[in-house]
Write a protein that holds these residues in place. Structure first.
Motif: not given
Length: 83
Positions: A49-72
């Motif tokens: 998905k162009k412009g998106a980003r997938a994040y992951a560790c061993q216990c959590s994951w997120r797909s982000i496709d818009e400006l997002t504050d991960l601290q929230t």
């Protein structure tokens, strides 16, 4: 702008990030627990998905496709691993 040195305080794993991908909705805890950080194994659940980003560790994951504050997101235990 994002930190590229994120670390999870829950599983003590480095958070991997993948530009232009999102995670498939079928991803679950065991998938990441068993396959991180091997990209060849992770690819089966990655969707391009162009412009998106997938994040992951061993216990959590997120797909982000818009400006997002991960601290929230109180469930995430990701912190800057220092530069």
């Amino acid at each position: 702008r994002t930190c590229d040195q994120l670390r999870c305080t829950a599983c003590d794993f480095r958070v991997s990030l993948f530009n232009d991908y999102i995670w498939d909705h079928s991803c679950d805890y065991l998938f990441f627990r068993n396959n991180m950080p091997e990209l060849s194994k992770l690819r089966v659940k990655m969707i391009k998905k162009k412009g998106a980003r997938a994040y992951a560790c061993q216990c959590s994951w997120r797909s982000i496709d818009e400006l997002t504050d991960l601290q929230t997101d109180q469930r995430l235990r990701w912190v800057c691993g220092k530069h």
